[in-house]
Design an enzyme around this catalytic site. Structure first.
Site, mmCIF file in Angstrom:
data_model
loop_
_atom_site.group_PDB
_atom_site.id
_atom_site.type_symbol
_atom_site.label_atom_id
_atom_site.label_comp_id
_atom_site.label_asym_id
_atom_site.label_seq_id
_atom_site.Cartn_x
_atom_site.Cartn_y
_atom_site.Cartn_z
ATOM 1 N N THR A 131 48.755 59.439 30.891
ATOM 2 C CA THR A 131 48.454 58.938 29.551
ATOM 3 C C THR A 131 48.761 57.459 29.403
ATOM 4 O O THR A 131 49.678 56.927 30.052
ATOM 5 C CB THR A 131 49.278 59.716 28.511
ATOM 6 O OG1 THR A 131 49.104 59.126 27.207
ATOM 7 C CG2 THR A 131 50.762 59.698 28.834
ATOM 8 N N TYR A 156 56.849 61.865 24.913
ATOM 9 C CA TYR A 156 55.587 62.244 25.546
ATOM 10 C C TYR A 156 55.263 61.286 26.686
ATOM 11 O O TYR A 156 55.011 61.699 27.830
ATOM 12 C CB TYR A 156 54.470 62.254 24.509
ATOM 13 C CG TYR A 156 53.086 62.375 25.103
ATOM 14 C CD1 TYR A 156 52.735 63.465 25.885
ATOM 15 C CD2 TYR A 156 52.122 61.383 24.881
ATOM 16 C CE1 TYR A 156 51.455 63.571 26.438
ATOM 17 C CE2 TYR A 156 50.851 61.491 25.415
ATOM 18 C CZ TYR A 156 50.527 62.583 26.200
ATOM 19 O OH TYR A 156 49.273 62.685 26.748
#
Length: 344
Positions: A131, A156
């Site tokens: 990501t 995250y």
């Protein structure tokens, strides 16, 4: 036929590709892209957020957890797994801030178990769903290069970055190569409406906006209007999910053709749209006016994230086919309508 082409052709005929999270949003598109390219595919998914119907009937499906070592060993052996595409994980940034242990468990600890199963089972090629959140808040304006500092601002991003580090170290120690693809904002649906984003309560902006356009939500929340961007709302690089799935097929081919190489690459278009620009595009496509409600910023949200994607374009020859915001919206809208018809 060159040695690389011969290796690839032999691999395609003898080996199966294991897709983790293949019943989910991006994973199900990757399954279709692999099959369209002639690959044999197997899927493992615990169906926490995925759907069994999203996996074609003729694809080997295993309901289970990627941290289940005995199950993975059996799948790798019985299915002649030659490569893994790893999509399974948790992806909601604000939730990662409020429940970091869930993210370190699902995205880091379980990824470690999957990597170990690959090494133990002789799987030499691994593609990881990473990501742009690994970059944190960019230090400069403009598209981010892969060499930019990795300073995630939420669990995250940190959980994904830790997995990238594990892959780097494993590739240095074993006969193993990998490609970590850093996604920017994934959106849209299969142009043929074979699959799409189906999770209830999704937080992706375009999914939320088309739900609102179809009356499944009464408004769209705009989280923050005081960012340092032209209209004050967050700017993101929205990549069509089918272009992203194709990038995985190219990555697989390159890992097999050149087993000495590993890659960490951005997946995005190199330009972004603000929240308000996206909502205006949905208004144009639907000829409706979505109600907006301004809310405070969400924890862990940077002002802008766009990708410098020159590396994946030059190394893999990746050429996006769906770099058009209104096209992305149309495909997402068509899928949302199909979901509504199924549920009637």
């Amino acid at each position: 036929m060159s040695n690389a082409a011969s290796r690839l052709d032999d691999f395609r005929h003898r080996r199966t590709i294991l897709v983790t999270g293949g019943a989910g949003y991006i994973g199900s598109h990757a399954v279709l892209a692999l099959r369209d390219a002639g690959w044999q595919v197997a899927v493992i998914d615990n169906l926490t957020t995925g759907f069994r119907w999203a996996v074609p009937d003729d694809v080997a499906f295993f309901e289970g957890d990627i941290a289940d070592g005995p199950l993975l060993a059996r799948i790798i052996s019985d299915q002649s797994i030659g490569a893994i595409l790893h999509f399974a994980g948790s992806i909601i940034v604000p939730e990662s801030v409020s429940d970091p242990l869930k993210y370190y468990a699902n995205n880091t600890v379980k990824s470690r178990a999957l990597i170990e199963a690959a090494v133990t089972g002789g799987v030499k090629h691994y593609i990881f769903s990473s990501t742009a959140a690994t970059y944190g808040t960019p230090a400069t304006d403009g598209p981010i290069m892969e060499s930019a500092p990795q300073v995630p601002i939420n669990p995250y991003g940190t959980s994904k970055l830790m997995t990238e580090w594990m892959l780097r170290d494993v590739a240095a120690a074993y006969d193993f190569n990998y490609c970590a693809l850093r996604y920017f904002n994934v959106a849209g649906a299969d142009p043929r409406a074979r699959t799409g984003q189906s999770t209830a309560g999704a937080t992706h902006l375009i999914k939320v906006a088309v739900e609102a356009a179809l009356g499944k939500r009464d408004h769209v929340a705009v989280f923050g209007t005081d960012f340092d961007t032209p209209d004050g709302t967050g700017v993101r690089d929205y990549i069509h999910v089918s272009d992203l799935a194709h990038a995985h097929v190219l990555a697989l081919e390159h890992l097999i053709s050149d087993p000495a190489s590993s890659h960490t690459l951005n997946c995005g278009y190199g330009h972004g749209y603000s929240v308000l620009e996206v909502l205006n595009a949905v208004d144009r496509v639907t000829n409706l006016k979505i109600e907006r409600k301004v809310a405070g910023r969400r924890a862990g949200d940077p002002a802008a994230l766009t990708a410098d994607s020159n590396a994946i374009r030059s190394r893999f020859g990746w050429t996006p086919q769906h770099d058009d915001l209104e096209m992305i919206v149309r495909h997402a809208l068509a899928w949302e309508r199909k979901l509504m018809d199924v549920k009637r």
